[in-house]
Enzyme design. Structure first.
Site, short mmCIF file in Angstrom:
data_model
loop_
_atom_site.label_atom_id
_atom_site.label_comp_id
_atom_site.label_asym_id
_atom_site.label_seq_id
_atom_site.Cartn_x
_atom_site.Cartn_y
_atom_site.Cartn_z
N VAL A 1 -5.10 10.52 20.33
CA VAL A 1 -4.16 9.40 20.20
C VAL A 1 -2.77 9.81 20.70
O VAL A 1 -2.14 9.11 21.50
CB VAL A 1 -4.09 8.90 18.73
CG1 VAL A 1 -3.05 7.80 18.60
CG2 VAL A 1 -5.45 8.41 18.26
N LYS B 1 -4.32 6.10 8.22
CA LYS B 1 -4.84 5.20 7.15
C LYS B 1 -4.99 5.92 5.82
O LYS B 1 -4.71 5.36 4.76
CB LYS B 1 -6.19 4.62 7.59
CG LYS B 1 -7.26 5.68 7.80
CD LYS B 1 -8.12 5.48 9.00
CE LYS B 1 -8.62 6.85 9.43
NZ LYS B 1 -9.50 6.89 10.53
N GLU C 1 0.56 -0.23 12.50
CA GLU C 1 -0.48 -1.09 13.09
C GLU C 1 -1.75 -0.32 13.42
O GLU C 1 -2.88 -0.82 13.23
CB GLU C 1 0.08 -1.75 14.37
CG GLU C 1 -0.83 -2.76 15.00
CD GLU C 1 -1.12 -3.94 14.09
OE1 GLU C 1 -0.23 -4.77 13.88
OE2 GLU C 1 -2.24 -4.00 13.56
N ASP D 1 -13.78 5.66 5.07
CA ASP D 1 -12.84 5.27 6.13
C ASP D 1 -12.57 3.76 6.05
O ASP D 1 -11.43 3.31 6.13
CB ASP D 1 -13.46 5.66 7.48
CG ASP D 1 -12.62 5.25 8.67
OD1 ASP D 1 -11.59 5.90 8.92
OD2 ASP D 1 -12.97 4.25 9.34
N LYS E 1 -8.89 1.57 5.02
CA LYS E 1 -8.33 0.45 5.79
C LYS E 1 -8.28 -0.80 4.93
O LYS E 1 -7.32 -1.57 4.97
CB LYS E 1 -9.17 0.24 7.06
CG LYS E 1 -9.11 1.46 7.99
CD LYS E 1 -10.19 1.42 9.06
CE LYS E 1 -10.20 2.68 9.90
NZ LYS E 1 -11.36 2.82 10.76
N GLY F 1 -10.33 5.16 19.36
CA GLY F 1 -10.16 5.63 20.74
C GLY F 1 -8.67 5.81 21.03
O GLY F 1 -7.83 5.05 20.54
N1 HSE Z 1 -14.04 7.04 12.69
C1 HSE Z 1 -13.44 5.74 12.79
C2 HSE Z 1 -14.52 4.78 13.27
C3 HSE Z 1 -12.33 5.63 13.76
O1 HSE Z 1 -15.65 5.18 13.49
O2 HSE Z 1 -14.21 3.62 13.39
C4 HSE Z 1 -10.97 5.77 13.23
O3 HSE Z 1 -10.72 5.13 12.04
#
Ligand code: HSE
Length: 438
Positions: free
Chosen positions: A15, A106, A130, A202, A206, A303
């Site tokens: 990133v 996040k 964002e 994850d 979010k 990405g």
């Molecule tokens: N590992 C996460 C995904 C990407 O697979 O969406 C970043 O949050």
């Protein structure tokens, strides 16, 4: 011309590298009413790694905390990652020093977002994030600004590309969860520790951020019910297809009478719904608002380049002088989060039971369901006969039975399953997948 916004960027992984490239290639795009944007310093772990970047004239800091509070910069861009450690120390140091902060982190925000928002407000600094939710999709700005006039009843989405990639391939190719995960790791989608992806953590990070923005509540990631996708079998995918559904890992936050329900779990969604059509690593977030109706945004959730796009938008807002409370409302006006308990969740359920093929098994299932006041929409025994060449096993007579319930509660379903298990009529832990009404 206004003086430039001087950036310090910490973290030059995929990133960070894309952010530097974007800012160098498209500096003109970010020049609105404000002044230009200039990278004056960077910090990363390995100075000697060739990243294909031209860092001439840009100062190098070994220590991200020193960079964060340095007089050289106006805005600290945190792309280190991680809930605590250097990312947290550096962001705290930047805000205390009155620097604006842009972060893609996040985990950091889900754990410390409220405290960091308070620090930003106290120090008259921006805290923009964002890129922390759904990569390139501008959902934070959408909630914080564009949809502010609405009372939101539900927000839900596909927030993890790895899980969506796995479920899509399981459906298209009939392969197992483990094979798909191995490929996702090879392709670089999965987090370093894939448990974070596949067990729903994850997505939960979010969702914690989205819930606060959508409902004006304090972030509370501990209150999220989380279930991942590792128990999904090819037979669930096939059954879902036959029943008119697809299985997606959804993060859902929903206003209910008893509070706000936050949940992450594999979900059956009608095949003809917009969210069901999101395939592969793509993310999508849908918002139900009282005036706007339903809005859905989809796009790349991860990405380097897509995430850099979101980071650049945040930087541009700061360069233009746009300031907004980090969580949409001043932190002291955010309501305490009131949790709706998962056992009170209402909806339809898909159940798959491996039922012993003997008299009375169905009667037991029906009785336990009736005792729990669950009305069944369908019950199907999917007969399975061993092929003549397959070794006979003790359980070859156990038959998969799939059940779809009408709307009921989580506690009723759990009680019925416990009763069925206690009666010894099933030979495996039952599978339970919630159905989302869309
Ligand atoms: N590992 C996460 C995904 C990407 O697979 O969406 C970043 O949050």
């Amino acid at each position: 011309m206004n003086s430039p916004l001087r950036l310090g960027i910490a973290g030059l992984g995929s990133v960070g590298t894309s952010v530097v490239r974007l800012l160098q290639d498209h500096s003109g795009n970010l020049q609105g009413d404000g002044g230009p944007v200039e990278i004056v310093a960077v910090s990363a772990r390995d100075r000697n790694r060739d990243r294909g970047l031209n860092l001439d004239g840009i100062a190098w800091h070994e220590d991200p905390v020193a960079l964060a509070q340095s007089d050289e910069i106006d805005c600290f861009v945190e792309l280190i990652g991680g809930e605590d450690g250097p990312a947290l120390s550096a962001v705290e140091a930047a805000l205390s020093a009155g620097k604006h902060v842009v972060t893609a982190n996040k985990a950091l925000l889900a754990a410390h977002g409220l405290r960091l928002a308070e620090a930003a407000e106290r120090n008259d600094a921006a805290l923009n994030f964002e890129a922390a939710v759904a990569g390139g999709i501008p959902i934070v700005k959408t909630l914080r600004e564009a949809l502010r006039g609405n009372t939101i009843s539900r927000i839900y989405g596909i927030l993890n590309g790895t899980c969506n990639y796995i479920l899509t391939r399981m459906e298209l190719e009939g392969i197992t969860f483990a094979d798909c995960l191995a490929d996702a790791q090879k392709l670089g989608y999965a987090e370093a520790n894939p448990t974070f992806d596949v067990e729903g953590l994850d997505t939960a990070h979010k969702l914690a951020i989205l819930t606060s923005l959508a409902f004006g509540t304090r972030i509370d990631k501990q209150a999220i019910f989380v279930e991942g996708i590792s128990s999904i079998q090819p037979e669930d995918i096939i059954a879902a297809d036959e029943l008119g559904y697809r299985i997606k890992l959804l993060g859902v936050a929903q206003r209910t009478e008893s509070g706000i329900e936050q949940r992450v779990h594999p979900t059956m969604v009608p095949k003809d719904s917009d969210i069901a059509r999101i395939s592969g690593v793509t993310n999508a977030v849908a918002v139900d608002g009282d005036f706007v109706g339903s809005v859905i945004l989809s796009g790349p959730g991860a990405g380097g380049d897509a995430t850099a796009s979101a980071v650049a938008g945040d930087i541009s807002d700061i360069a233009r002088g746009d300031r907004i409370a980090p969580l949409g409302r001043p932190a002291d006006q955010l309501a305490p989060y009131r949790r709706a308990q998962m056992r009170a969740h209402e909806g339809g359920y898909y159940l798959r039971l491996k039922v012993r093929d003997r008299p009375g098994a169905f009667a037991t299932i029906a009785k336990q369901m009736a005792d729990a006041k669950i009305s069944l929409a369908s019950i199907v025994q999917r007969n399975r006969r061993p092929s003549s060449s397959a070794p006979r096993s003790d359980d070859f007579n156990d038959q998969p039975v799939t059940i779809i319930t009408h709307d009921t509660t989580e506690s009723a379903v759990r009680a019925a399953l416990q009763g069925i298990e206690a009666e010894g009529q099933i030979s495996e832990k039952p599978q339970m997948i919630r159905i989302e009404k869309l």
